[in-house]
Design an enzyme around this catalytic site. Structure first.
Site, PDB file in Angstrom:
ATOM      1  CG  ASN A 118     -36.629   4.514  31.700  1.00  0.00           C
ATOM      2  OD1 ASN A 118     -35.847   3.323  31.364  1.00  0.00           O
ATOM      3  ND2 ASN A 118     -36.955   4.569  32.850  1.00  0.00           N
ATOM      4  CG  HIS A 167     -38.554   2.256  39.956  1.00  0.00           C
ATOM      5  ND1 HIS A 167     -38.478   1.882  38.822  1.00  0.00           N
ATOM      6  CD2 HIS A 167     -39.702   3.244  39.691  1.00  0.00           C
ATOM      7  CE1 HIS A 167     -39.215   2.241  37.785  1.00  0.00           C
ATOM      8  NE2 HIS A 167     -40.061   3.264  38.433  1.00  0.00           N
ATOM      9  CD  GLU A 206     -39.583   2.548  33.129  1.00  0.00           C
ATOM     10  OE1 GLU A 206     -40.420   3.409  32.956  1.00  0.00           O
ATOM     11  OE2 GLU A 206     -38.838   2.485  34.331  1.00  0.00           O
ATOM     12  NE  ARG A 240     -34.989  -0.944  34.856  1.00  0.00           N
ATOM     13  CZ  ARG A 240     -35.522   0.290  34.844  1.00  0.00           C
ATOM     14  NH1 ARG A 240     -36.735   0.522  34.402  1.00  0.00           N
ATOM     15  NH2 ARG A 240     -35.346   1.255  35.705  1.00  0.00           N
ATOM     16  CE1 TYR A 283     -43.203   4.850  29.373  1.00  0.00           C
ATOM     17  CE2 TYR A 283     -41.325   5.751  30.115  1.00  0.00           C
ATOM     18  CZ  TYR A 283     -42.039   4.600  30.225  1.00  0.00           C
ATOM     19  OH  TYR A 283     -42.028   3.745  31.299  1.00  0.00           O
ATOM     20  CD  GLU A 329     -38.290   7.336  34.470  1.00  0.00           C
ATOM     21  OE1 GLU A 329     -39.047   8.003  35.185  1.00  0.00           O
ATOM     22  OE2 GLU A 329     -38.719   6.818  33.453  1.00  0.00           O
TER      23      GLU A 329
END
Ligand code: BGC
Length: 451
Positions: free
Chosen positions: A292, A122, A352, A78, A294, A167
């Protein structure tokens, strides 16, 4: 050996990057400047004065980097397109050399059996468009659709997976409310307008894809589950506000065609009266959603923190990454189950997941030892496998990131890579996490059983 952790057939094993974070040569071959070029060259905004001028020099070393992907056994990669390489002024004139760079990269990936997953935006908006108001200008939806169409026409014959935005929350919160990333504004009144125009732009690009694309398109959200710090009503309410602000502000309009009610109260006078017809454009059916993941946040009520009136409570007894994020893999399955329950069976890619940890400077050794990152990777992959068992339709996993890179305004000191990069020589060295990921990929997940 037990095979219980094997992943479903066809599951994609990937790694992710973004243009400004790795490419370098941002103005080469006729590219126009982006807002990141400007931000990074404004004194005082970047840690250590770092910029993306060279970064990982991937623009010139992409062939070598594809070989690193091959060594990992990746089945997908990606990456994002720098809009202003292709359209130096953001609209109108196409720069063939910029387009060629991405076409060559895609061809090289395909020759190595690696499926390209292309992100259109992005965060590196063309500076020329920022001069016209950027995401505050309602025309931004048309600019984005025009750019998206250029990319679809050039690459859709070879690219089976597209995403519109990466995002949007980070752009709104960091770029327009807190000023920590480009374009560096700090304005509560701008934030919801930018949310709205970003989502309109994504919808317009999806609509353009329906007209001429032949594969699949989605959008990437960073979702961070929120847990109340106590059972107090005030903390529960603060948790709901934080969740609406970071998560459902984006997922609800795209997948349900409405903004969460909590937002109007949260933004107060800054919340605009959006035309109802816009929500129809925003709610374009997507083929999949990229998530994504985290970390999580534990939330308490805090009236001194407008607009959210909420604050995170550090969980000091737990492991934290170098960016201060708690390692909390349970939040991944909580998020995926919540997402499935709220939005139904839309397929998901984990686009991600990764961690910055301190990696010791390398002399000439063959491997950089990074036990904390290995542990992070294993925990999250096992948890992801549990989510699949629980019935969530997860189609692939992308480690963030292939290489140590420019962590935006935090500079090069925060290392997320599977490969260590010595930024003075551009030497790439595998970390233990890269070797471990390669084993996991080769066994299609079964090697996780040994961990
Ligand atoms: C972004 C990446 C970033 C990573 C780590 C995500 O928010 O998409 O560009 O480097 O997280 O902070």
């Amino acid at each position: 050996m037990t095979r219980s952790l094997r992943f479903p057939d066809g599951f994609l094993w990937g790694a992710a990057t973004a243009a400004y974070q790795i490419e370098g040569s941002p103005l080469a071959d006729g590219a126009g400047p982006s807002i990141w070029e400007r931000f990074a060259h404004t004194p005082g905004l970047m840690a250590d004065g770092d910029t993306g001028d060279i970064a990982c020099d991937h623009y010139r070393r992409h062939a070598e980097d594809v070989r690193l992907m091959q060594a990992l056994g990746l089945t997908s990669y990606r990456f994002s397109i720098a809009w202003s390489r292709v359209l130096p002024e953001g609209t109108g004139r196409v720069n063939a050399k910029g387009l060629d760079f991405y076409a060559r990269l895609v061809d090289d990936l395909l020759e190595h059996g690696i499926t390209p997953n292309v992100t259109l935006f992005h965060w590196d908006l063309p500076a020329a468009l920022d001069d016209r108001g950027g995401w505050l200008n309602r025309d931004s939806a048309d600019w984005f659709a025009e750019y998206a169409q250029v990319m679809f026409r050039a690459l859709d014959d070879r690219v089976p997976l597209w995403t519109t935005l990466n995002e949007p929350w980070v752009v709104v919160d960091g770029g327009y409310l807190r000023g920590t990333i480009a374009p560096g504004h700090r304005n509560l009144y701008e934030a919801p307008r930018v949310t709205h125009n970003l989502l309109r732009a994504s919808g317009a690009a999806v609509a353009a894809y329906r007209a001429e694309g032949r594969h699949r398109i989605g959008v990437v959200f960073n979702l961070e589950p929120k847990y109340p710090a106590s059972t107090r009503q005030e903390d529960r309410d603060a948790t709901r506000r934080a969740h609406a602000y970071m998560n459902t502000q984006f997922t609800d309009p795209v997948l349900r065609g409405v903004y969460p009610e909590a937002l109007a109260a949260l933004y107060g006078a800054a919340w605009p009266d959006f035309p109802a017809a816009d929500l129809e454009c925003i709610r374009q059916p997507v083929d999949f959603v990229g998530i994504n993941y985290y970390t999580r946040q534990v939330v308490r009520d805090d009236p001194t923190q407008p607009p959210l009136r909420a604050a995170g409570v550090p969980q000091r007894q737990r492991t934290h990454t170098e960016t201060g994020w708690e390692v909390y893999e349970q939040g991944l399955i909580d998020t995926l189950l919540w997402f499935r329950d709220r939005y139904g069976t839309v397929p998901v890619y984990l686009t991600e997941n990764g961690a910055a940890f301190y990696d010791p400077p390398q002399a000439a050794g063959p491997v950089v030892e990074d036990p904390l990152r290995v542990d992070y990777l294993e925990r999250h992959l096992k948890t992801l496998r549990r989510a699949i068992d629980a019935g969530v339709d997860v189609r692939g996993y992308y480690a963030w990131s292939l290489l140590d890179n420019l962590e935006w305004s935090l500079g090069f000191a925060k290392r997320f890579g599977l490969y260590h990069v010595d930024f003075s020589t551009q030497r790439r060295t595998p970390k233990r996490s890269a070797l471990r990921y390669a084993q996991i990929i080769a066994s299609h997940g079964a090697a996780l059983d040994e961990a």
